[in-house]
Design a protein around this motif. Structure first.
Motif, PDB file in Angstrom:
ATOM      1  N   ASN A 113      11.636 -46.874 -56.048  1.00  0.00           N
ATOM      2  CA  ASN A 113      11.880 -46.039 -57.236  1.00  0.00           C
ATOM      3  C   ASN A 113      11.731 -44.566 -56.877  1.00  0.00           C
ATOM      4  O   ASN A 113      10.687 -43.954 -57.091  1.00  0.00           O
ATOM      5  CB  ASN A 113      10.911 -46.428 -58.363  1.00  0.00           C
ATOM      6  CG  ASN A 113      11.231 -47.783 -58.954  1.00  0.00           C
ATOM      7  OD1 ASN A 113      12.275 -48.372 -58.664  1.00  0.00           O
ATOM      8  ND2 ASN A 113      10.344 -48.297 -59.780  1.00  0.00           N
ATOM      9  N   GLN A 114      12.784 -44.012 -56.304  1.00  0.00           N
ATOM     10  CA  GLN A 114      12.745 -42.608 -55.930  1.00  0.00           C
ATOM     11  C   GLN A 114      12.803 -41.702 -57.152  1.00  0.00           C
ATOM     12  O   GLN A 114      12.210 -40.624 -57.166  1.00  0.00           O
ATOM     13  CB  GLN A 114      13.914 -42.296 -54.989  1.00  0.00           C
ATOM     14  CG  GLN A 114      13.955 -43.166 -53.740  1.00  0.00           C
ATOM     15  CD  GLN A 114      12.729 -42.987 -52.866  1.00  0.00           C
ATOM     16  OE1 GLN A 114      12.129 -41.908 -52.828  1.00  0.00           O
ATOM     17  NE2 GLN A 114      12.331 -44.045 -52.159  1.00  0.00           N
ATOM     18  N   ASP A 115      13.540 -42.139 -58.166  1.00  0.00           N
ATOM     19  CA  ASP A 115      13.660 -41.376 -59.410  1.00  0.00           C
ATOM     20  C   ASP A 115      12.976 -42.155 -60.530  1.00  0.00           C
ATOM     21  O   ASP A 115      13.479 -43.192 -60.963  1.00  0.00           O
ATOM     22  CB  ASP A 115      15.134 -41.145 -59.748  1.00  0.00           C
ATOM     23  CG  ASP A 115      15.318 -40.276 -60.985  1.00  0.00           C
ATOM     24  OD1 ASP A 115      14.306 -39.733 -61.495  1.00  0.00           O
ATOM     25  OD2 ASP A 115      16.471 -40.136 -61.444  1.00  0.00           O
ATOM     26  N   PRO A 116      11.824 -41.689 -61.025  1.00  0.00           N
ATOM     27  CA  PRO A 116      11.112 -42.438 -62.089  1.00  0.00           C
ATOM     28  C   PRO A 116      11.954 -42.626 -63.347  1.00  0.00           C
ATOM     29  O   PRO A 116      11.778 -43.608 -64.070  1.00  0.00           O
ATOM     30  CB  PRO A 116       9.881 -41.565 -62.366  1.00  0.00           C
ATOM     31  CG  PRO A 116       9.690 -40.751 -61.118  1.00  0.00           C
ATOM     32  CD  PRO A 116      11.070 -40.503 -60.585  1.00  0.00           C
ATOM     33  N   ALA A 117      12.861 -41.685 -63.613  1.00  0.00           N
ATOM     34  CA  ALA A 117      13.697 -41.798 -64.814  1.00  0.00           C
ATOM     35  C   ALA A 117      14.797 -42.843 -64.649  1.00  0.00           C
ATOM     36  O   ALA A 117      15.366 -43.303 -65.652  1.00  0.00           O
ATOM     37  CB  ALA A 117      14.305 -40.442 -65.148  1.00  0.00           C
ATOM     38  N   ASN A 118      15.079 -43.228 -63.407  1.00  0.00           N
ATOM     39  CA  ASN A 118      16.125 -44.217 -63.140  1.00  0.00           C
ATOM     40  C   ASN A 118      15.605 -45.223 -62.114  1.00  0.00           C
ATOM     41  O   ASN A 118      16.002 -45.222 -60.948  1.00  0.00           O
ATOM     42  CB  ASN A 118      17.391 -43.530 -62.627  1.00  0.00           C
ATOM     43  CG  ASN A 118      18.554 -44.495 -62.479  1.00  0.00           C
ATOM     44  OD1 ASN A 118      18.605 -45.546 -63.124  1.00  0.00           O
ATOM     45  ND2 ASN A 118      19.481 -44.145 -61.592  1.00  0.00           N
ATOM     46  N   PRO A 119      14.706 -46.114 -62.517  1.00  0.00           N
ATOM     47  CA  PRO A 119      14.059 -47.018 -61.555  1.00  0.00           C
ATOM     48  C   PRO A 119      15.018 -48.059 -61.000  1.00  0.00           C
ATOM     49  O   PRO A 119      15.928 -48.527 -61.692  1.00  0.00           O
ATOM     50  CB  PRO A 119      12.942 -47.665 -62.382  1.00  0.00           C
ATOM     51  CG  PRO A 119      13.430 -47.598 -63.791  1.00  0.00           C
ATOM     52  CD  PRO A 119      14.230 -46.332 -63.889  1.00  0.00           C
ATOM     53  N   THR A 120      14.773 -48.435 -59.751  1.00  0.00           N
ATOM     54  CA  THR A 120      15.569 -49.480 -59.102  1.00  0.00           C
ATOM     55  C   THR A 120      14.942 -50.853 -59.292  1.00  0.00           C
ATOM     56  O   THR A 120      15.645 -51.857 -59.352  1.00  0.00           O
ATOM     57  CB  THR A 120      15.708 -49.180 -57.598  1.00  0.00           C
ATOM     58  OG1 THR A 120      16.320 -47.899 -57.440  1.00  0.00           O
ATOM     59  CG2 THR A 120      16.550 -50.223 -56.894  1.00  0.00           C
ATOM     60  N   ILE A 121      13.635 -50.898 -59.391  1.00  0.00           N
ATOM     61  CA  ILE A 121      12.920 -52.160 -59.567  1.00  0.00           C
ATOM     62  C   ILE A 121      11.914 -52.002 -60.704  1.00  0.00           C
ATOM     63  O   ILE A 121      11.284 -50.949 -60.853  1.00  0.00           O
ATOM     64  CB  ILE A 121      12.209 -52.581 -58.260  1.00  0.00           C
ATOM     65  CG1 ILE A 121      11.541 -53.950 -58.420  1.00  0.00           C
ATOM     66  CG2 ILE A 121      11.215 -51.541 -57.803  1.00  0.00           C
ATOM     67  CD1 ILE A 121      10.975 -54.502 -57.117  1.00  0.00           C
ATOM     68  N   GLY A 122      11.812 -53.018 -61.526  1.00  0.00           N
ATOM     69  CA  GLY A 122      10.866 -53.002 -62.642  1.00  0.00           C
ATOM     70  C   GLY A 122      10.190 -54.348 -62.789  1.00  0.00           C
ATOM     71  O   GLY A 122      10.786 -55.395 -62.481  1.00  0.00           O
ATOM     72  N   ALA A 123       8.945 -54.335 -63.235  1.00  0.00           N
ATOM     73  CA  ALA A 123       8.159 -55.564 -63.367  1.00  0.00           C
ATOM     74  C   ALA A 123       7.886 -55.859 -64.838  1.00  0.00           C
ATOM     75  O   ALA A 123       7.483 -54.972 -65.597  1.00  0.00           O
ATOM     76  CB  ALA A 123       6.845 -55.444 -62.606  1.00  0.00           C
ATOM     77  N   VAL A 124       8.098 -57.101 -65.215  1.00  0.00           N
ATOM     78  CA  VAL A 124       7.806 -57.596 -66.560  1.00  0.00           C
ATOM     79  C   VAL A 124       6.619 -58.546 -66.451  1.00  0.00           C
ATOM     80  O   VAL A 124       6.682 -59.543 -65.708  1.00  0.00           O
ATOM     81  CB  VAL A 124       9.020 -58.310 -67.170  1.00  0.00           C
ATOM     82  CG1 VAL A 124       8.654 -58.928 -68.519  1.00  0.00           C
ATOM     83  CG2 VAL A 124      10.182 -57.345 -67.332  1.00  0.00           C
ATOM     84  N   HIS A 125       5.553 -58.262 -67.171  1.00  0.00           N
ATOM     85  CA  HIS A 125       4.319 -59.053 -67.097  1.00  0.00           C
ATOM     86  C   HIS A 125       4.183 -59.922 -68.350  1.00  0.00           C
ATOM     87  O   HIS A 125       4.279 -59.420 -69.477  1.00  0.00           O
ATOM     88  CB  HIS A 125       3.101 -58.146 -66.972  1.00  0.00           C
ATOM     89  CG  HIS A 125       3.084 -57.328 -65.724  1.00  0.00           C
ATOM     90  ND1 HIS A 125       2.438 -57.744 -64.576  1.00  0.00           N
ATOM     91  CD2 HIS A 125       3.638 -56.123 -65.434  1.00  0.00           C
ATOM     92  CE1 HIS A 125       2.594 -56.832 -63.639  1.00  0.00           C
ATOM     93  NE2 HIS A 125       3.308 -55.836 -64.134  1.00  0.00           N
TER      94      HIS A 125
END
Length: 388
Positions: A113-125
């Motif tokens: 995730n180089q750009d926090p406003a445009n994440p490449t990977i996200g986690a759902v808990h």
């Protein structure tokens, strides 16, 4: 001459008084600095123990580090090679499952995730304690996906709406080369649903090329996979990662003593360096104490976990803070008292395991003799012509 002797003696007396005053001042300064060091060290160590997921200077023990590296490879393959995956992380409560997953997700996020406003990977808990109801689970998934990837969220959406949104958003995220990691804690709680709709739809989505995702199930049950329905089990990858417990009588990085050392030791760059070094020496000496070793062996015999050791470390810090700061570092009796207090919570269980071994083996022997006698009577009855 007598006057000169009085003057010399008075000057010597004054210098002597001055030197005594300086020594007293140095002693007071040393005591004050020891108190200040104690307060700073206790604050740092307790904060690190309570926020162990974010404590970067607290290294993982080797077994967790290997799991961390394996899981990070899985996430990197999902992001870079579009390899979907599903696996289980299994271990007893408090062994470090959540810790290693948090570290893995943090490392993957920092890497991709180089750009926090445009994440490449996200986690759902998801938690089996909070979201075991499938309606609530799908709503929580929709809410977290919208929050991570900046998508409008509808609170009035129905169960069918959230299910459709779940499938559609995964397809759209794959087109944007984005990966979703589903972390399902207490996986066994989701097995109670009638059709296991949540797990089926998650694992079924991994079978399609239009989806880029990873499903990580976390459980304390080693047979959790047997609780899955046939259609759910057929879509699972059958890959498991077992987190072993702490070594009982063997020294090493996976032992209880090594975990306590990592929790109580100060970093090499902690200021002041000389006091931090002395503190670390005190920790090593305390863990080498014979009484502390015996207490740790008793704790390992009843199944102590890193979470339990963290509680013991906090108890040691409380005892050190209450000591008044005269002692630089933790004393062996602090550790021994903390471990014995934890053992006292087990009550009769500890007494049975540690001290009544002879009675236990005697009971097993009586049961074995009874079983052998019963078999002998059955064989005798069968030889006499009775029904088998």
């Amino acid at each position: 001459p007598e006057f000169m002797m009085d003057v010399v003696s008075s000057s010597k007396r004054q210098r002597l008084l001055d030197s005594i005053g300086q020594e007293r001042h140095q002693q007071q300064t040393a005591v004050l600095s020891a108190i200040q060091f104690r307060d700073v060290a206790v604050s740092f160590l307790s904060s690190r123990i309570l926020n162990v997921q974010s404590a970067k200077d607290l290294k993982l023990r080797p077994s967790l580090q290997k799991t961390h590296d394996d899981l990070l490879v899985v996430l990197n393959n999902a992001v870079q090679l579009k390899h979907n995956a599903s696996l289980l992380v299994v271990g007893e409560p408090g062994i470090g499952k959540t810790l290693v997953l948090e570290r893995v997700l943090q490392a993957a996020t920092e890497q991709h995730n180089q750009d926090p406003a445009n994440p490449t990977i996200g986690a759902v808990h998801l938690s089996g304690m909070l979201h075991c109801d499938e309606r609530t689970a799908f709503q929580e998934i929709a809410h977290q996906l919208c929050s991570i990837f900046n998508i409008p969220f509808s609170r009035t959406a129905t169960f069918d709406d959230n299910l459709s949104f779940f499938k559609e958003v995964l397809t759209e995220l794959q087109r944007a080369f984005k990966t979703v990691v589903f972390v399902i804690d207490q996986l066994e709680a989701f097995m109670k649903a009638a059709k296991q709709t949540l797990l089926y739809n998650m694992l079924d989505a991994l079978q399609h090329s239009q989806v880029q995702a990873v499903v990580l199930g976390v459980s304390c049950y080693f047979d959790v996979q047997d609780m899955m329905e046939k259609r759910v089990r057929s879509r699972f990858s059958n890959r498991k990662i077992f987190l072993p417990g702490l070594a009982a009588h063997k020294a090493g990085d996976n032992s209880a003593a090594a975990v306590l050392l990592s929790l109580l030791i100060l970093p090499d760059d902690f200021q002041p360096l000389n006091r931090a070094k002395q503190h670390n020496i005190c920790i090593h000496r305390a863990l080498d104490n014979a009484d502390v070793k015996a207490a740790l062996q008793d704790a390992c015999a009843v199944g102590v976990t890193p979470r339990d050791l963290a509680g013991m470390a906090l108890s040691c810090l409380v005892a050190w803070e209450a000591s008044g700061g005269q002692q630089l570092g933790l004393l062996p009796q602090y550790l021994q008292t903390a471990i014995r207090q934890w053992l006292a919570g087990f009550g009769s269980r500890v007494s049975t395991v540690l001290h009544n071994g002879t009675q236990r083996y005697r009971t097993i022997g009586v049961m074995a003799c009874t079983l052998v006698g019963s078999v002998a009577m059955c064989m005798k009855w069968r030889n006499l012509g009775g029904s088998s």
